[in-house]
Design a protein around this motif. Sequence first.
Motif, PDB file in Angstrom:
ATOM      1  N   MET A  66       0.855  -1.181   0.000  1.00  0.00           N
ATOM      2  CA  MET A  66       0.000   0.000   0.000  1.00  0.00           C
ATOM      3  C   MET A  66       0.896   1.238   0.000  1.00  0.00           C
ATOM      4  SD  MET A  66      -2.985  -1.345  -0.136  1.00  0.00           S
ATOM      5  CE  MET A  66      -3.974   0.115   0.079  1.00  0.00           C
TER       6      MET A  66
ATOM      7  N   ARG B 114     -17.113   1.104   6.458  1.00  0.00           N
ATOM      8  CA  ARG B 114     -16.797   2.351   5.761  1.00  0.00           C
ATOM      9  C   ARG B 114     -16.920   2.209   4.253  1.00  0.00           C
ATOM     10  NH1 ARG B 114     -10.119   2.531   6.465  1.00  0.00           N
ATOM     11  NH2 ARG B 114      -9.745   0.980   4.859  1.00  0.00           N
TER      12      ARG B 114
ATOM     13  N   ASN C 144      -3.978  -7.043   6.104  1.00  0.00           N
ATOM     14  CA  ASN C 144      -3.117  -5.857   6.185  1.00  0.00           C
ATOM     15  C   ASN C 144      -1.863  -6.265   6.963  1.00  0.00           C
ATOM     16  OD1 ASN C 144      -4.171  -6.210   8.720  1.00  0.00           O
ATOM     17  ND2 ASN C 144      -5.217  -4.228   8.835  1.00  0.00           N
ATOM     18  N   SER C 145      -1.022  -5.304   7.321  1.00  0.00           N
ATOM     19  CA  SER C 145       0.245  -5.653   7.989  1.00  0.00           C
ATOM     20  C   SER C 145       0.019  -6.493   9.247  1.00  0.00           C
ATOM     21  CB  SER C 145       0.998  -4.386   8.405  1.00  0.00           C
ATOM     22  OG  SER C 145       1.323  -3.609   7.295  1.00  0.00           O
TER      23      SER C 145
ATOM     24  N   GLY D 283       0.995  -2.386   4.673  1.00  0.00           N
ATOM     25  CA  GLY D 283       1.273  -0.956   4.629  1.00  0.00           C
ATOM     26  C   GLY D 283       2.271  -0.574   5.702  1.00  0.00           C
TER      27      GLY D 283
HETATM   28  C1  LIG Z   1      -4.262   1.127   4.259  1.00  0.00           C
HETATM   29  C2  LIG Z   1      -4.840  -0.171   3.875  1.00  0.00           C
HETATM   30  C3  LIG Z   1      -4.104  -1.353   4.062  1.00  0.00           C
HETATM   31  C4  LIG Z   1      -2.773  -1.402   4.771  1.00  0.00           C
HETATM   32  O1  LIG Z   1      -2.974  -1.351   6.165  1.00  0.00           O
HETATM   33  P1  LIG Z   1      -1.742  -1.365   7.173  1.00  0.00           P
HETATM   34  O2  LIG Z   1      -2.399  -1.410   8.496  1.00  0.00           O
HETATM   35  O3  LIG Z   1      -1.005  -0.094   6.965  1.00  0.00           O
HETATM   36  O4  LIG Z   1      -0.932  -2.550   6.867  1.00  0.00           O
HETATM   37  C5  LIG Z   1      -4.645  -2.526   3.555  1.00  0.00           C
HETATM   38  N1  LIG Z   1      -5.839  -2.537   2.937  1.00  0.00           N
HETATM   39  C6  LIG Z   1      -6.582  -1.423   2.757  1.00  0.00           C
HETATM   40  C7  LIG Z   1      -7.894  -1.532   2.076  1.00  0.00           C
HETATM   41  C8  LIG Z   1      -6.117  -0.212   3.235  1.00  0.00           C
HETATM   42  O5  LIG Z   1      -6.857   0.886   3.071  1.00  0.00           O
END
Ligand SMILES: *Cc1c(COP(=O)(O)O)cnc(C)c1O
Length: 369
Positions: free
Chosen positions: A38, A138, A205-206, A223
């Motif tokens: 990301m 959201r 995500n992370s 991210g």
């Molecule tokens: C920002 C985001 C991520 C990354 O999240 P992190 O917590 O920074 O790893 C993954 N998926 C979506 C849809 C996001 O908006």
Amino acid sequence: MSTNLEARAWVKVRADELRRNYTRVTEAVGAGVRVLPMVKANAYGLGVVEVVKCLEALDPWGFGVATVQEGVEIRRMGVQRPIVVCSPVPPGEIGPAVESGLELFVSSLGTLKRIEDEARAHSCVAAVHLDVDTGIGRSGFDWRTAGEWVPRISEPREHVRWVGYSTHLHSADEDEASISEQWGRLGTALADLQGRGELLVHVLNSAGIFRAPPFTTALVRPGIFLYGGEVGASNPSPDPVVSVHARVVHLREVEAGTTAGYGATYRAARSERWATLSIGYGDGLPRSLGNRGSVLLHGAFAPIIGRISMDVTVVNITDLPEVSLGDVATVLGSDGDGAITIDALAGLAGTISYEVLTGLAARLPRVWV
Ligand SMILES: *Cc1c(COP(=O)(O)O)cnc(C)c1O
């Protein structure tokens, strides 16, 4: 700004550590799992052009952004990989997104129709990802009403190509049970989706990558970990990538009773020595750190005294006689044995690492090392 020697304040970004954090993600998920780093919000404030160049060498599947403008900027760099806009976009930006070959998250049938119309108008096929809301509330199709929308999104569309389906975790860093709950909702919602086996599933995500390996799917979206932010107490720590520095631009010996900053909220209790640093909230240093935070000078902590101004911050260096004009203070990062991590600074400021990084102002040059 050609060299940091002339800068009043700057952000230092370490390319090796960024690449190492990325590699740790790929090692955690295993070979064969695609990675969508990301790079939204100017790559969490580090500088999207440099981050994309740096990560291109590691052959990611694509890049994830939040806005069409961010995606177009990466396309203009000549990047051919998928660029996925992972947040809902205003209706007027769907055309430009399709034209630039960006892949879009779809959260409603109305948006799907608009994407299809734009793709037809541009005589192309838009690549889309189904966004399913399993609790974050959201964006995404509501998992509870899948009976209504699954048949509709399953209809053949000449100008739309489904690439994947996804959901976003709301508490991956703090609540393990919520991950399996969201996972279960995603499965329930999509049980009747035809051809789902060919689609890329992406959920983690992370924090999820390290905390919930069983839910690793074809694609992951890391991210904050890449950029050096912690992803939960029981998870591995990333290597620090970012540090923030500012110069000592003024020194004073003050008498007891002298006050510092707007509102005169700090008053010297005795004779003290103060240093003024060329960084303030206008550079992204959270104003809430006034009379709370510290900086590092010569490897030692110097407390921030008084309120932080837009352009300058005063620190107490009574115990640091070696500090002189032009010295470099570390506002975030390490110096000698001392360290101020993004998460420590964010915690003290009452916010999160993400906000600290994305709040680093454009006027701070990003110096890559
Ligand atoms: C920002 C985001 C991520 C990354 O999240 P992190 O917590 O920074 O790893 C993954 N998926 C979506 C849809 C996001 O908006």
